[in-house]
Design an enzyme around this catalytic site. Structure first.
Site, short mmCIF file in Angstrom:
data_model
loop_
_atom_site.label_atom_id
_atom_site.label_comp_id
_atom_site.label_asym_id
_atom_site.label_seq_id
_atom_site.Cartn_x
_atom_site.Cartn_y
_atom_site.Cartn_z
N TYR A 1 -3.15 -1.39 10.54
CA TYR A 1 -3.17 -1.72 9.12
C TYR A 1 -1.92 -1.20 8.42
CZ TYR A 1 -4.35 -1.58 4.18
OH TYR A 1 -4.32 -1.73 2.80
N SER B 1 0.86 -1.18 0.00
CA SER B 1 0.00 0.00 0.00
C SER B 1 0.90 1.23 0.00
CB SER B 1 -0.90 0.01 1.23
OG SER B 1 -1.53 1.27 1.41
#
Length: 361
Positions: free
Chosen positions: A158, A145
């Site tokens: 996360y 990400s």
């Protein structure tokens, strides 16, 4: 298209989003598929589509929740029992969780997320990579990400899991450099999937910037097939975040990401805040970027100084793109912010000593 025959790709998280789009591209190119997800009904429907549209010869469906203990080992055992050789592994499955770590989020959900995003991905990679190395052939794509390289308040765990995925992948790239096995990290920005709904972040400001999963999958797939170490889909705007991650202080990045992860303001307050936010973030990022480059420049050798001059120029050209999603509704304020930011960054070298002294004071 059917350009590949006899090879098999395994895709986790294949029932939706980026994973589904990558599975579609693999099917178009003639790969046999092993599709792994929690919903076998969705995978069955997807299998019929692939067979009908792309004449996919063999599709194996494995229903598995990879957040469970030893789930990755079970997937591997099922694949081996069927005599399937996995030539391409796509580790796409992952989840997020929104909220303040200290007070809002649930530990059991965070533990399951760490297991899925980190442990399952690592074990899947280890099991299938071993077989690839014996054959000296194979490709792996790990879904990281843009948050892999920036702090992300309100999604702290996360972001931590994705930082692990990125670092882990880049380390393996070095280990595999003398083999015919490649591994690629995909670093997308916020993407238009069900991710934010499941994470409880569906009303955050970042959801106004969602990107097309078809585009993200295409860029990731092309990088995977080319054996590239990483790919950041979405053009200059997203790549500018990478520049900021390398030259701006982490505290400034955390503040920027915190703002993006806040709940959307009420309609009456939104317009009033946008102009102030555009000026504040634009000016702040320009200053901290100039400080970061200036301090490093002061203590660098001639070659490194040349590199920092290039970084300063790149940062100045890309800051406005990184902020464009915030200021779309206030074009005039945006143009002023861009001009001031570029002016400050271009003078970052000349004023580095003064800025350093000012921060110290």
């Amino acid at each position: 298209m059917n350009t590949v025959t006899g090879k098999t790709a395994l895709v986790t998280g294949a029932s939706s989003g980026i994973g589904q789009e990558i599975a579609k591209l693999l099917a178009k190119d003639g790969y046999n598929l092993v599709l792994v997800a929690r919903s076998d009904d969705t995978l069955e429907r997807l299998s019929e589509v692939f067979k009908g549209n792309y004449d996919t010869q063999q599709i194996t469906i494995i229903k598995k929740d990879l957040s469970e203990e030893d789930a990755a080992q079970d997937v591997y055992n099922q694949v081996k029992a069927k005599g399937i050789t996995v030539n391409v592994l796509v580790n796409d499955a992952g989840v997020g969780l929104y909220g303040l770590f200290g007070t809002d989020t649930d530990w059991e959900r965070e533990k399951a997320m760490i297991h899925l995003n980190v442990l399952a991905l690592t074990q899947m990679t280890k099991l299938f990579l071993y077989d690839m190395l014996i054959r000296n052939e194979g490709k792996i794509l790990n879904l990281a990400s843009l948050l892999s390289i920036t702090p992300s308040p309100l999604m702290a765990v996360y972001a931590g899991t994705k930082a692990y995925v990125y670092n882990f992948t880049q380390s393996l790239i070095n280990e595999l450099k003398d083999t015919n096995v490649t591994i690629t990290a995909l670093l997308p920005n916020a993407t238009d999937t069900d991710f934010f709904n499941k994470a409880g972040a569906q009303n955050t400001k970042i959801t106004d910037e969602l990107q097309d999963p078809v585009m993200v999958a295409k860029d990731g797939y092309e990088a995977l097939m080319a054996g590239k170490p990483k790919v950041i889909p979405g053009g200059l705007k997203n790549k500018s975040y990478e520049v900021l991650a390398y030259v701006a202080p982490q505290e400034a990045l955390a503040s920027l990401m915190h703002d993006k992860m806040l709940q959307k303001p009420e309609p009456d307050a939104e317009q009033e805040k946008k102009t102030t936010l555009a000026w504040g973030i634009g000016f702040g990022l320009a200053v901290v970027t100039g400080i970061a480059i200036g301090i490093a420049y002061k203590n660098a050798n001639a070659l490194d100084r040349a590199r920092y001059r290039y970084k300063a120029k790149s940062a100045g050209n890309s800051i406005s793109d990184a902020l464009s999603s915030v200021v779309d509704a206030v074009v005039d304020a945006y143009q002023n912010t861009k001009t001031k930011a570029e002016h400050l960054v271009s003078k970052g070298e000349d004023k580095a000593v003064d800025l350093e002294a000012e921060v110290a004071a």
